[in-house]
Design an enzyme around this catalytic site. Structure first.
Site, PDB file in Angstrom:
ATOM      1  N   ASP A  19      -1.979   6.545  -5.978  1.00 38.07           N
ATOM      2  CA  ASP A  19      -2.928   5.779  -5.156  1.00 38.07           C
ATOM      3  C   ASP A  19      -4.353   5.866  -5.694  1.00 38.07           C
ATOM      4  OD1 ASP A  19      -0.757   5.291  -3.369  1.00 38.07           O
ATOM      5  OD2 ASP A  19      -1.091   7.275  -2.522  1.00 38.07           O
ATOM      6  N   LYS A  22      -4.699   2.167  -9.508  1.00 39.42           N
ATOM      7  CA  LYS A  22      -4.214   1.720 -10.821  1.00 39.42           C
ATOM      8  C   LYS A  22      -4.020   0.207 -10.860  1.00 39.42           C
ATOM      9  CE  LYS A  22      -0.655   4.498 -10.573  1.00 39.42           C
ATOM     10  NZ  LYS A  22      -1.039   5.360  -9.448  1.00 39.42           N
ATOM     11  N   GLY A  46       3.437   1.062  -4.627  1.00 44.48           N
ATOM     12  CA  GLY A  46       3.004  -0.150  -3.936  1.00 44.48           C
ATOM     13  C   GLY A  46       1.602  -0.488  -4.376  1.00 44.48           C
ATOM     14  N   HIS A  47       1.403  -1.716  -4.861  1.00 43.34           N
ATOM     15  CA  HIS A  47       0.026  -2.101  -5.163  1.00 43.34           C
ATOM     16  C   HIS A  47      -0.307  -3.411  -4.466  1.00 43.34           C
ATOM     17  CE1 HIS A  47       2.512  -2.056  -8.906  1.00 43.34           C
ATOM     18  NE2 HIS A  47       2.623  -3.299  -8.504  1.00 43.34           N
ATOM     19  N   THR A 136       9.322   8.698   0.278  1.00 44.01           N
ATOM     20  CA  THR A 136       9.174   7.348   0.834  1.00 44.01           C
ATOM     21  C   THR A 136      10.498   6.847   1.417  1.00 44.01           C
ATOM     22  OG1 THR A 136       9.660   6.407  -1.322  1.00 44.01           O
ATOM     23  CG2 THR A 136       7.334   6.784  -0.804  1.00 44.01           C
ATOM     24  N   GLN A 231       2.812   6.102  -9.308  1.00 38.25           N
ATOM     25  CA  GLN A 231       2.533   7.455  -8.790  1.00 38.25           C
ATOM     26  C   GLN A 231       1.411   8.105  -9.635  1.00 38.25           C
ATOM     27  OE1 GLN A 231       6.291   6.902  -9.306  1.00 38.25           O
ATOM     28  NE2 GLN A 231       5.969   5.785  -7.439  1.00 38.25           N
ATOM     29  N   LYS A 338     -13.276   3.701  -6.540  1.00 33.84           N
ATOM     30  CA  LYS A 338     -13.690   3.911  -5.149  1.00 33.84           C
ATOM     31  C   LYS A 338     -14.938   4.772  -4.999  1.00 33.84           C
ATOM     32  CE  LYS A 338     -10.334   3.312  -2.052  1.00 33.84           C
ATOM     33  NZ  LYS A 338      -9.071   3.362  -1.268  1.00 33.84           N
TER      34      LYS A 338
END
Ligand code: IMP
Length: 434
Positions: A19, A22, A46-47, A136, A231, A338
């Site tokens: 997370d 990427k 998940g992106h 998950t 990941q 971020k």
């Protein structure tokens, strides 16, 4: 930005616990690539991508699919849930994304996540009770187990009903005993699984190829290949915080094994690190902020899993950990994402070492016992999301980036200051617009 020669084949990996953002960097570099390749993991990843104002969350299809000139490759190292992949294809087509021809190709050697793998993942987690990994529950671990144990089903088998029947006849008796006698769950029949597989196989058939041969041809032709890791380094089954890890190798070395492209054909390794740290699921996290500040970072940074929606644990930047990740991956360029989320904090802490240790211990218990040594640096109050050149960033913000750079030993070639595609500040030609 200098006259650095642009590397051709590039691997992208996460330097923390996943997370790291990427997807956005893959999206940026995909514009300059002819092929975008996934090499490990499955739909545990998940992106989130935004296409013409519409949001799509991709789990299996590589992020490059939104760039019409690219071929997206699901490599042999990936585990594929055909049901999830077919849903993703439908959703992309509904949004007008062209998937014809060679837009998306899937390795015949990739292993298939079957319904019993998902059930087993769920049963095992439930059985662990308070000691669960926090997976998950997508069946990733049980599928990789079967791959290594030589009882897996590959995409090539899925397309050949006789081969699939034979595989299932061989493996199902053991699976059913575990499911029914150990976990008290329902058994599967060969016919039921064949019926499940049939429409999925037909939908995927046009996309299945010898992806190894495809990539070798592309490489010989001098195409640019982008390898998209899923990941992060500390979820790696060997180098991560075992047993709180995923079931694949997530470090850059896996890009070669998971695609069949040799190490000498890799020209750069980009590591993605968030300007702070997050982790989903259980396991040690030395710089975790289990307080109001951690909650504030989670809200501002929208730190909720793209796959499971679970809140992410948040904490300070851990330079000791990222420095170790840089070595494990052979990272040549770092993207720091971020940074905007940290605006408004009076001061920031960076962990630069672990007390009394000169290396990062592997394994969950040893990492849980470390004591991070922090240094405090000034924060900044300005909103930085509008900054598009490095010089526009507040001095304290630049000092934060440069301190991280010094501590991890690799230049920060890209800074991300907002969620949008263009909210980035390139500092290296690799990330600059052509
Ligand atoms: P699994 O990969 O579903 O077996 O889950 C094992 C661990 O990896 C759990 O802690 C998950 O939360 C974590 N994990 C798996 N995929 C991702 C990801 O894409 N981002 C962050 N954490 C992940």
């Amino acid at each position: 930005m200098g006259s650095e020669k642009l590397p051709r084949n590039v691997i992208i990996t996460g330097l923390q616990w996943g997370d790291e953002g990427k997807g956005k960097v893959v999206d940026l570099l995909a514009r300059k690539s002819q092929h975008v390749v996934r090499f490990q993991g499955g739909n545990n990843a998940g992106h989130t991508l935004v296409v013409a104002g519409q949001q799509s969350i991709l789990h299996v299809v590589p992020s490059g699919i939104l760039h019409p000139g690219t071929t997206c490759v699901v490599g042999n190292g990936v585990v594929v849930d055909p049901e999830v992949l077919c849903q993703e294809l439908r959703a992309l087509e509904a949004k007008g994304v062209d998937l014809s021809g060679d837009r998306l190709i899937i390795s015949e050697q990739a292993h298939v996540i079957l319904p019993y793998h998902r059930t087993l993942d769920d049963c095992r987690e439930t059985a662990l009770g308070g000691k669960k990994i926090g997976t998950t529950k997508k069946g990733i671990g049980p599928t990789y187990e079967d791959k290594v144990a030589r009882r897996g089903v590959r995409v090539g088998d899925l397309l050949d009903e006789d081969a699939l029947r034979n595989r299932l006849l061989a493996v199902l008796p053991e699976k059913n005993r575990i499911l029914t006698e150990w976990y008290g769950d329902a058994a599967h029949t060969v016919e039921e699984l064949l019926a499940w597989a049939r429409p999925l196989a037909e939908r995927l058939r046009p996309h299945v190829r010898d992806t190894v041969a495809w990539l070798h041809r592309a490489n010989r032709a001098g195409d640019r290949i982008l390898f998209e890791g899923a990941q992060g380094t500390f979820l790696d089954v060997d180098h991560g915080t075992y047993p709180f890890v995923t079931s694949s190798n997530t470090v850059a070395g896996q890009a070669c094994a998971g695609t069949g492209v040799g190490p000498t054909d890799i020209h750069a390794i980009v590591g993605i690190a968030k300007a702070y740290t997050t982790r989903v699921g259980a396991g040690p996290f030395p710089t975790e902020l289990d307080d109001d500040l951690g909650a504030r970072i989670r809200e501002i940074g929208h730190e909720y899993g793209a796959t499971t929606g679970r809140p992410r644990r948040c904490g300070w930047f851990d330079a000791a950990l990222v420095r170790h990740a840089v070595q494990l991956n052979g990272t040549t360029h770092v993207a720091l994402t971020k940074l905007d989320v940290l605006s408004g904090l009076e001061s920031l802490l960076i962990a630069h070492a672990y007390d009394g240790l000169d290396s990062v211990p592997s394994g969950a218990e040893a990492l849980a016992a470390v004591r991070p040594v922090y240094e405090e640096v000034p924060g900044w109050t300005e909103d930085i999301t509008g900054c598009r050149s490095y010089d526009e960033l507040p001095a304290a913000c630049r000092a934060y980036v440069e301190r991280i750079e010094t501590l991890i030993g690799v230049p920060v070639g890209l800074v991300s200051v907002g969620p949008g595609r263009d909210e980035v500040i390139p500092r290296s030609p690799l990330f600059a617009d052509d």
